[in-house]
Design a protein around this motif. Structure first.
Motif, short mmCIF file in Angstrom:
data_model
loop_
_atom_site.label_atom_id
_atom_site.label_comp_id
_atom_site.label_asym_id
_atom_site.label_seq_id
_atom_site.Cartn_x
_atom_site.Cartn_y
_atom_site.Cartn_z
N GLU A 82 0.90 -1.24 0.04
CA GLU A 82 0.03 -0.09 -0.20
C GLU A 82 0.71 1.22 0.10
OE1 GLU A 82 -3.35 0.31 -0.24
OE2 GLU A 82 -3.35 -2.01 -0.44
N ALA B 200 0.82 3.94 -2.87
CA ALA B 200 0.62 5.28 -2.55
C ALA B 200 1.70 6.53 -2.89
CB ALA B 200 0.33 5.74 -1.09
N CYS C 119 -9.68 -2.74 7.28
CA CYS C 119 -8.63 -3.17 6.38
C CYS C 119 -8.23 -4.75 6.95
CB CYS C 119 -7.16 -2.23 6.71
SG CYS C 119 -7.42 -0.54 5.55
N HIS D 234 -11.97 5.52 4.00
CA HIS D 234 -10.85 6.31 3.64
C HIS D 234 -11.38 7.55 2.83
CE1 HIS D 234 -6.89 5.18 1.36
NE2 HIS D 234 -6.99 6.30 1.49
N THR E 129 -3.53 7.03 3.16
CA THR E 129 -2.56 5.78 3.12
C THR E 129 -1.31 5.91 3.90
OG1 THR E 129 -3.90 5.28 1.14
CG2 THR E 129 -1.94 3.96 1.62
#
Length: 165
Positions: free
Chosen positions: A27, A31, A95, A121, A148
């Motif tokens: 992630e 990002a 998550c 989010h 993130t």
């Protein structure tokens, strides 16, 4: 594509610690990649970069250290994460469910969890955008990617992450 004077050319997270969970580091990589490819990052009152951003986490505060390409300091802004406490807790829980569902749940259950994760989010991104507005103007996509990275920092630093939640 955004004006390159108001984009990020480098993004780093404080410290060299990595999460033991591969999906969290994945992630982070996505990002950062997306921020470098397309971001809208405008420090208020500054003529333009591009910018290097270093994010640090200490004592329930997130610090944005911003410099230009040649290293000239632009702004350091400290953001209390107290306003994000509930959202971060909810996001962490969903998550975990999302990654568990990815492995073994049916498509319908996975999609429902994913919709919930995206909604949280989105809420966090809007709050981040609002909280930074006095120092840094960002668009929604940039805010999502920065949130993130906040999540990744918290997961890397379990003592701060646990304390915030």
């Amino acid at each position: 594509m955004t004006d390159s004077r108001f984009q990020l050319f480098d993004v780093s997270l404080d410290g060299s610690l990595q999460s033991a969970r591969a999906h969290i580091e994945r992630e982070r990589a996505i990002a950062v990649h997306d921020l470098l490819e397309d971001s809208s990052f405008i420090p208020v009152g500054h003529d333009g970069g591009p910018y290097r951003l270093n994010l640090t986490l200490a004592d329930a505060k997130l610090a944005f250290h911003i410099v230009t390409e040649n290293g000239t300091p632009v702004v350091s802004h400290h953001l209390s994460l107290n306003a994000f406490r509930r959202i971060l807790k909810d996001y962490t829980l969903i998550c975990d469910s999302h990654y568990d569902a990815f492995k073994c749940a049916g498509a319908a259950k996975f999609e429902a969890i994913d919709m919930g994760r995206r909604a949280i989010h989105d809420e966090a991104s809007e709050l981040l955008k609002e909280r930074l507005a006095s120092k840094i103007a960002i668009d929604v996509d940039t805010a999502r990617r920065l949130f993130t990275l906040i999540y990744v920092l918290l997961m890397r630093n379990t003592s701060d992450g646990a304390r915030l939640m």
